[in-house]
Design an enzyme around this catalytic site. Structure first.
Site, mmCIF file in Angstrom:
data_model
loop_
_atom_site.group_PDB
_atom_site.id
_atom_site.type_symbol
_atom_site.label_atom_id
_atom_site.label_comp_id
_atom_site.label_asym_id
_atom_site.label_seq_id
_atom_site.Cartn_x
_atom_site.Cartn_y
_atom_site.Cartn_z
ATOM 1 N N HIS A 165 16.651 21.205 2.946
ATOM 2 C CA HIS A 165 17.226 19.913 2.544
ATOM 3 C C HIS A 165 16.248 18.762 2.747
ATOM 4 C CE1 HIS A 165 18.369 18.390 6.615
ATOM 5 N NE2 HIS A 165 18.666 19.642 6.896
ATOM 6 N N GLU A 186 22.540 17.015 2.786
ATOM 7 C CA GLU A 186 23.042 18.138 3.584
ATOM 8 C C GLU A 186 23.659 17.657 4.887
ATOM 9 O OE1 GLU A 186 22.865 21.261 6.711
ATOM 10 O OE2 GLU A 186 21.837 19.341 6.640
ATOM 11 N N GLU A 187 22.981 16.743 5.562
ATOM 12 C CA GLU A 187 23.390 16.365 6.915
ATOM 13 C C GLU A 187 24.790 15.777 6.970
ATOM 14 O OE1 GLU A 187 22.002 17.310 9.429
ATOM 15 O OE2 GLU A 187 19.830 17.305 9.290
#
Length: 464
Positions: free
Chosen positions: A280, A325-326
């Site tokens: 990511h 993503e995070e």
């Protein structure tokens, strides 16, 4: 040697004989695969990617202008490396941004604390809130608290996370962050602070996303650095009521654009399926996201380039640098939706730092069992063993794997990963260049075997 030891040795030999008879010689390593693998141990392109991204862009919080600059940087970089079909696939997502964050104990022993808001945290008023702190040594203790017992109070949740090679401690202790704030909110808490989900003793808090289900109003939620959490616990052990003032002013800024950056090494056989690899692009806003996950996108792209430079593989290798993503895995979900009709052979991601790979695991159909066997011999010289589990790890590739795509995991050591995970200490000096090169060599060997495997790699049962 005594008679007892002789007897024991003979007995062991008798037991071992049937086992030895069952052993099958491993398949030999293709010399071309071995040459690619060994040459990758001198790779510098992965370091170049990490250094460039963390220096020229820095923090890359999802949905922000910085993440947009990272996508532009990535397209230029991947094109310069020689990849084909380089492009961005945008999508929209809700954005959360950090604000002011301070905490102090007002009584019984006044002192300031170091903390960071968790992603999706609610906000206090600008002037903060002051309330009594209720201490729960573990997440299970919070779960056991009676309904309504936290009304008007701040919950504190501790943990005893320890480093593990396979990173399993994150799954064991992570719920305190993943869902602890929602649990505290449902029990009436006005806010929650947790001991960071980390294994260090630096005075850096670990951020990360928390989730509030529909119908649960987000409360202010933050992670204390490990030393500050231990200090709070020592104060609580004195047995006197504790009061805390907490200021957290994050805000939601609406729906903005994020995106996945995609590049390819075109294969010679379009019917053989796509080998999907990546990591990511976004990061948290505290550090520069070197280990999480500039190293992952660098490792996989560097390996794919090595295969590309050696000639066209049978299968197309698709490198994806996922966005967002995070903060909830938006990039992986959007990719799976957009490419559900693509024929993927395998999917793999690197998102566990840059320490040495020690194990690999597969989820392959019976028709491709030999692929796993060849991987075993190709990776062994790098100190990588075959694990007994079923592959299928990764937030970004998870939605694609759930479509029935085969998976291959290359597992890095987690002994040091959670010392810096989601902290201001996530910077390039935390990467060991030699370990980074071992990663590139492992991924190069994996791609050389899988992308050129003559076997059909069909669908599998999803690991989840």
């Amino acid at each position: 040697m005594t008679t007892r030891f002789i007897a024991a040795a003979l007995a062991a030999s008798a037991l071992a004989s049937p086992l030895l008879a069952q052993q099958v010689a491993p398949p030999p390593v293709d010399p071309a695969v071995a040459a690619l693998r060994d040459a990758a141990l001198a790779d510098n392109s992965a370091w170049d990617i990490v250094e460039g991204l963390t220096t020229e862009v820095g923090q890359r919080m999802a949905g922000t202008e910085a993440e947009a600059r990272a996508r532009t940087w990535s397209v230029a970089k991947l094109k310069a490396m020689g990849f084909q079909n380089v492009h961005i696939e945008p999508y929209r997502m809700p954005v959360w941004e950090r604000g002011a964050e301070t905490a102090e104990i007002l009584a019984p022993f006044p002192q300031k604390l170091t903390l960071a808001a968790l992603g999706n945290s609610g906000a206090t008023p600008a002037g903060g809130i002051t309330a009594e702190v209720v201490v729960f040594p573990t997440y299970n203790d919070l779960l056991a608290a009676p309904a309504g017992s936290l009304a008007g109070r701040i919950a504190y949740v501790g943990n005893a996370m320890q480093p593990t090679q396979d990173g399993s401690s994150y799954g064991a202790f992570g719920p305190a962050r993943f869902v602890g704030p929602a649990v505290a909110a449902q029990k009436g808490a006005v806010a929650i602070v947790i001991r960071s989900i980390g294994t260090d003793h630096h005075r850096f808090p670990h951020t990360g996303t928390t989730t509030f289900p529909e119908g649960v109003k987000p409360i202010p939620a933050a992670a204390l650095s490990v030393p500050d959490a231990e200090q709070l616990e020592r104060i609580a052990a004195r047995g006197k009521p504790m009061r805390m003032k907490l200021v957290l002013t994050p805000r939601r800024t609406g729906v903005r654009e994020s995106g996945n950056v995609i590049a390819e090494v075109p294969g010679t056989d379009p019917n053989a399926g796509i080998v999907l690899v990546g990591g990511h692009l976004d990061s948290w806003d505290l550090g520069t996201g070197a280990i999480d996950d500039a190293s992952g996108i660098a490792i996989t792209a560097a390996a794919a380039k090595r295969i590309m430079d050696a000639g066209r593989p049978r299968r197309t290798i698709r490198v994806v640098w996922f966005g967002a993503e995070e903060v909830g895995g938006f990039g992986g979900a959007e990719y799976a939706k957009a490419h559900a009709q693509d024929r993927h052979a395998t999917a793999s991601e690197s998102d566990f730092g840059a320490d040495r790979i020690w194990r690999f695991e597969v989820n392959l159909p019976d028709s491709a069992r030999a692929v796993g066997d060849r991987l075993q011999t190709a990776l062994a010289p790098l100190g990588i063993v075959r694990g007994p589990g079923v592959a299928g790890d990764g937030t970004d590739i998870g939605p694609t794997l759930r479509l029935g795509v085969a998976g291959i995991d290359l597992n890095q050591s987690g002994q040091q990963y959670f010392d810096t995970h989601h902290t201001p200490d996530d910077t390039i000096d935390r990467i060991d260049p030699q370990a980074l090169r071992q990663n590139v060599a492992a991924w190069t060997a994996m791609l050389a075997v899988v992308a050129n495997a003559p076997e059909e790699i069909g669908s599998v049962k999803s690991p989840r």
